[in-house]
Structures are given as C-alpha cells and as structure tokens.
Enzyme design. Structure first.
Site, mmCIF file in Angstrom:
data_model
loop_
_atom_site.group_PDB
_atom_site.id
_atom_site.type_symbol
_atom_site.label_atom_id
_atom_site.label_comp_id
_atom_site.label_asym_id
_atom_site.label_seq_id
_atom_site.Cartn_x
_atom_site.Cartn_y
_atom_site.Cartn_z
ATOM 1 N N PHE A 138 0.560 4.704 9.378
ATOM 2 C CA PHE A 138 0.052 4.432 8.031
ATOM 3 C C PHE A 138 -0.418 5.735 7.408
ATOM 4 O O PHE A 138 -1.270 6.420 7.973
ATOM 5 C CB PHE A 138 -1.111 3.426 8.049
ATOM 6 C CG PHE A 138 -1.608 3.121 6.648
ATOM 7 C CD1 PHE A 138 -0.958 2.178 5.854
ATOM 8 C CD2 PHE A 138 -2.682 3.807 6.099
ATOM 9 C CE1 PHE A 138 -1.377 1.921 4.549
ATOM 10 C CE2 PHE A 138 -3.113 3.550 4.790
ATOM 11 C CZ PHE A 138 -2.458 2.601 4.025
ATOM 12 N N ASP A 225 -2.206 13.703 10.705
ATOM 13 C CA ASP A 225 -3.017 12.915 9.771
ATOM 14 C C ASP A 225 -4.287 12.475 10.506
ATOM 15 O O ASP A 225 -4.268 11.553 11.314
ATOM 16 C CB ASP A 225 -2.188 11.705 9.299
ATOM 17 C CG ASP A 225 -2.953 10.790 8.334
ATOM 18 O OD1 ASP A 225 -4.171 10.981 8.164
ATOM 19 O OD2 ASP A 225 -2.308 9.886 7.758
ATOM 20 N N LYS A 254 -11.413 9.862 4.630
ATOM 21 C CA LYS A 254 -12.390 8.836 5.032
ATOM 22 C C LYS A 254 -13.808 9.345 5.353
ATOM 23 O O LYS A 254 -14.676 9.316 4.512
ATOM 24 C CB LYS A 254 -11.811 8.001 6.167
ATOM 25 C CG LYS A 254 -10.653 7.094 5.680
ATOM 26 C CD LYS A 254 -10.363 5.962 6.631
ATOM 27 C CE LYS A 254 -9.465 4.905 5.999
ATOM 28 N NZ LYS A 254 -8.032 5.167 6.068
HETATM 29 C C1 LIG Z 1 -6.856 5.185 5.232
HETATM 30 C C2 LIG Z 1 -5.767 6.104 5.637
HETATM 31 C C3 LIG Z 1 -4.971 6.761 4.685
HETATM 32 C C4 LIG Z 1 -5.092 6.498 3.219
HETATM 33 O O1 LIG Z 1 -6.319 6.898 2.707
HETATM 34 P P1 LIG Z 1 -6.748 6.422 1.219
HETATM 35 O O2 LIG Z 1 -8.032 7.151 0.991
HETATM 36 O O3 LIG Z 1 -6.890 4.946 1.250
HETATM 37 O O4 LIG Z 1 -5.667 6.872 0.313
HETATM 38 C C5 LIG Z 1 -4.032 7.658 5.150
HETATM 39 N N1 LIG Z 1 -3.861 7.895 6.458
HETATM 40 C C6 LIG Z 1 -4.613 7.286 7.392
HETATM 41 C C7 LIG Z 1 -4.398 7.606 8.833
HETATM 42 C C8 LIG Z 1 -5.564 6.357 7.017
HETATM 43 O O5 LIG Z 1 -6.278 5.724 7.953
#
Ligand SMILES: *Cc1c(COP(=O)(O)O)cnc(C)c1O
Length: 406
Positions: A138, A225, A254
């Site tokens: 994701f 990521d 986050k």
């Molecule tokens: C939550 C998340 C995203 C997206 O972040 P947003 O601030 O909602 O755009 C991208 N990569 C990972 C691994 C995530 O957990």
C-alpha cells in the site's frame, strides 16, 4: 455485550462517504486515552493509524505548537525556512542519509519517490523507466501511488493505471531476480519494510540485505516506504535499520508530526541531487507549523526514550497476546502474531472486521486490515499496564469470535 448507542448519525449528509465510520465521535484525549462526545473512555491502540506518536495532549508538544502558531504557521518555499533545515538535520542524522524534501502526507512522499526514480532513469538515458513493486503493498491513493499499490480494491474504478510497474511477491529474491532479468529499464525497487495496510507483513532482514546488494549490482534505487513502520514504531528510528542497510530513498509521514500533517522524502547520496529547481514542489510542504511538530516529536521521543519503550512494551504486548491466545495459535484459529515493536498484527483464520465495533463497545480502539488481521499501532508512549489492558479487552473478543460457528 453492551452495545454503544450511536452518538452521531451513521451517515453524513455533507461529507463524502469514503470511510465506513464507526458510530462514535471523539472529543478529546490524554496520553493513550480518548473520550467520545458522550463521555465514554477508550484506550487508543490505533493512534490515528500510527500517527499519534506522542499520544494525545502531550504537554510539551502542545506548548511548542502553541508557541509556533503565534509566530508563523505558513510562509512559502519561496523563502528559507530554518525549521526545515533543523528537521532535515535530525532526519539525516538518524537515518544516515543526506537530504530531505518535505511534503504533507504519505502519498505525496511516495509520489515524490516515484518521480525521483523516473528522473533517475531519464538522467541516465532510460526513456521508459520501470519500478519494482510488491503484492499486498500500500502506497497511497493518488493515481500513481494506487497504481503502485498491490490491492485490486484500491485500484478498482480508477483505471487506466499508471504504467511502468513490475509486481513481485515479498521475501522472494529469486522471484525479484526472475522478474527483472535482462530488463535494462528497471530503475528502482520500492517497498514497505513492514507492509501495513496489507496485513502487517515484515520483509525478512536477509531479504532486505539481498535487495540492497541487487540494487547496488544493477545501479537501481532502493526505495523503502517507511510511512507507517518508520519514526520509531519498531524500536529503531526506521524499520529497515534492523537489517543494517541504507536505502537510497525513504518516504516518511504518519508518525513524523504526531498528528500534524507532515511528509518527507529522505534521500541518500545516490538520490539527493536528482531533483533540481523546478522539478518538484509543494505549497504546504515544510511549513513552519509542520516542521515544528516534526522537530518537537523527535526531541520528545528522545527525551522520553520512546524507541526503547516501543521495543520493551511492544515485546510485552506481543508476549501477552501470545499467552492469551496460546490455544487458538496451537489450533490454527489464530494464524500468526506478527510485527515488531508497537506495530503488531494478529491474523485470524476468518474475517474479523466486526471486532472493531466490539472493541469500541468495550472501550478499546483498534483496526482490522486485509479483512483478517487485527492491527495494533498505539502511541509510542504506551505503558506495560496499558498493553495488559489491550490484551484483557481484545483477546476474549477474539476467542469468542473464533468460537462462533463458521
Ligand atoms: C498510510 C500509508 C500511505 C499513505 O499515506 P497518506 O498520508 O494517507 O497519503 C503510504 N504508504 C504507507 C506504507 C502507508 O501506511
């Protein structure tokens, strides 16, 4: 079982229905506890989805943000912003990388990473760069990041998808080699060190080292990521550090601002000079309020030794869950308890989304991801006693659900 009387309308007439919301509305919080507008108390084991690093109403963070609001909230990247330099330095020192671009969210950080990878390719004469991504990944919900995401539900209805992605399974270096064999368009490998939304799936440490070696051998960017698993959640600043490797590109968001929207892309020497003036930007990215939130979050994490807390309380929580669910683990009704530090997933043998409401009814906030995985990503200030409280509330509900005839 006591059922919570809805305190807010189950549907909203004016907000787009992008989320299936639980029928409560929170009004305030303190530490790891939050209260709803009817005065009911909840232990927050979700932390706004791994965002509220310092919990709620942290006195030092609140004081710093109040101070910052009276000075400057926002200027523009047309001017120097000393707080950007300060936060960048903190991130560079803790990651062993070299330069930072600031934005506001996770998908933006990932979008910047994808642009870096493509330009890295173009700069060395690759006209159609391709990026390796993973099953169950994701990366966000923009058109490019949902294309990189490995979940058909996230992509459905939004085609045509962005091209230039090669998808492989996690933790299988042979599959990665086979998928890229002889392909001179590959420019980067892009993955979460621990997949979050996909169901708390950690990349094995030897796999991370193998990917690093493959990226070095082929002159690809290793892009990790760390939007969800980074910022101390696993007990190190960044989850990939458990493998002793350095990525070339690392998106963050986050937990970085403890609730104030902040995103960042940290780059190592190989990726630090790809973007030049005019290549990328963000109006809000790196604004003084967001930067102050990031700087203070890191300072407070260090003052309170929250990496060590994530490690010890995380291990305590995992052990508590394993003990309370020992029979279910033995029978296979609970498939696995995975994760590290305060990023834990409990995979059941059947769908368990009903647990989110049941936990609310018992004063606990959690989430269920990938249908069958209970996700625990509480604030990093969680105490051992609060971890015990999570086990005491959650495990009987899991056991009862598993006993229901399928
Ligand atoms: C939550 C998340 C995203 C997206 O972040 P947003 O601030 O909602 O755009 C991208 N990569 C990972 C691994 C995530 O957990």
């Amino acid at each position: 079982m006591t059922t919570v009387t809805p305190t807010v309308a189950p549907t909203s007439p004016h907000v787009m229905p992008t989320y299936g919301r639980l029928p409560i509305a929170l009004s305030h919080g303190q530490g790891c506890n939050v209260w709803d507008i009817e005065g009911r108390q909840y232990l927050d084991a979700l932390g706004g989805i791994a965002v509220n690093t310092l919990g709620h109403n942290h006195p030092q963070l609140v004081a710093a943000l109040q101070d910052q609001v009276t000075k400057l909230i926002h200027t523009s990247n047309y001017y120097h912003i000393p707080l950007q330099e300060e936060l960048a330095k903190l991130l560079v020192e803790r990651s062993g990388m070299t330069n930072v671009f600031f934005c506001s969210t996770g998908l933006e950080a990932n979008e910047a990473a994808l642009k870096l990878a493509r330009k890295f390719g173009h700069d060395k004469g690759i006209d159609r760069p391709e990026i390796v991504v993973y099953e169950k990944a994701f990366h966000g919900r923009s058109i490019a990041t949902l294309s990189a995401t490995g979940n058909p539900k996230v992509q459905a209805g939004f085609g045509p998808l962005v091209e230039g992605f090669i998808r492989v399974p996690i933790n299988n270096i042979a599959a990665l080699k086979a998928a890229t064999e002889g392909n001179s368009n590959v420019v980067a490998v892009f993955f979460e060190a621990i997949q979050g939304e996909g169901g708390i799936h950690p990349m094995h440490l030897d796999y991370l080292r193998d990917v690093r070696a493959l990226c070095d051998a082929n002159d690809w960017l290793m892009m990790v990521d760390e939007v969800q698993c980074g910022m101390g959640r696993t007990g190190k600043w960044f989850a990939h550090q458990w493998a002793g490797v350095h990525p070339d590109v690392m998106p963050l968001a986050k937990g970085l601002g403890s609730g104030v929207p902040v995103g960042a892309v940290v780059a190592g020497p190989k990726a630090a000079a790809i973007f030049q003036p005019g290549n990328h930007g963000s109006t809000f990215g790196g604004n003084p309020l967001a930067m102050r939130a990031g700087v203070e979050t890191i300072r407070i994490m260090e003052a309170q030794d929250l990496l060590a807390n994530a490690t010890s309380v995380g291990a305590h929580l995992k052990t508590g869950l394993q003990k309370a669910l020992a029979a279910e683990l033995a029978s296979g009704a609970v498939k696995e308890i995975r994760g590290q530090g305060l990023m834990l997933g409990i995979e059941l043998s059947k769908p368990c989304t009903v647990l989110t409401q049941q936990c609310v009814d018992h004063g606990l906030l959690i989430s269920v991801t990938a249908e069958t995985v209970i996700r625990l990503v509480p604030p990093l200030i969680l105490t051992a006693a609060q971890a015990d409280q999570i086990v005491v509330i959650l495990c009987p509900l899991i056991t009862a659900l598993l006993k229901e005839t399928a």
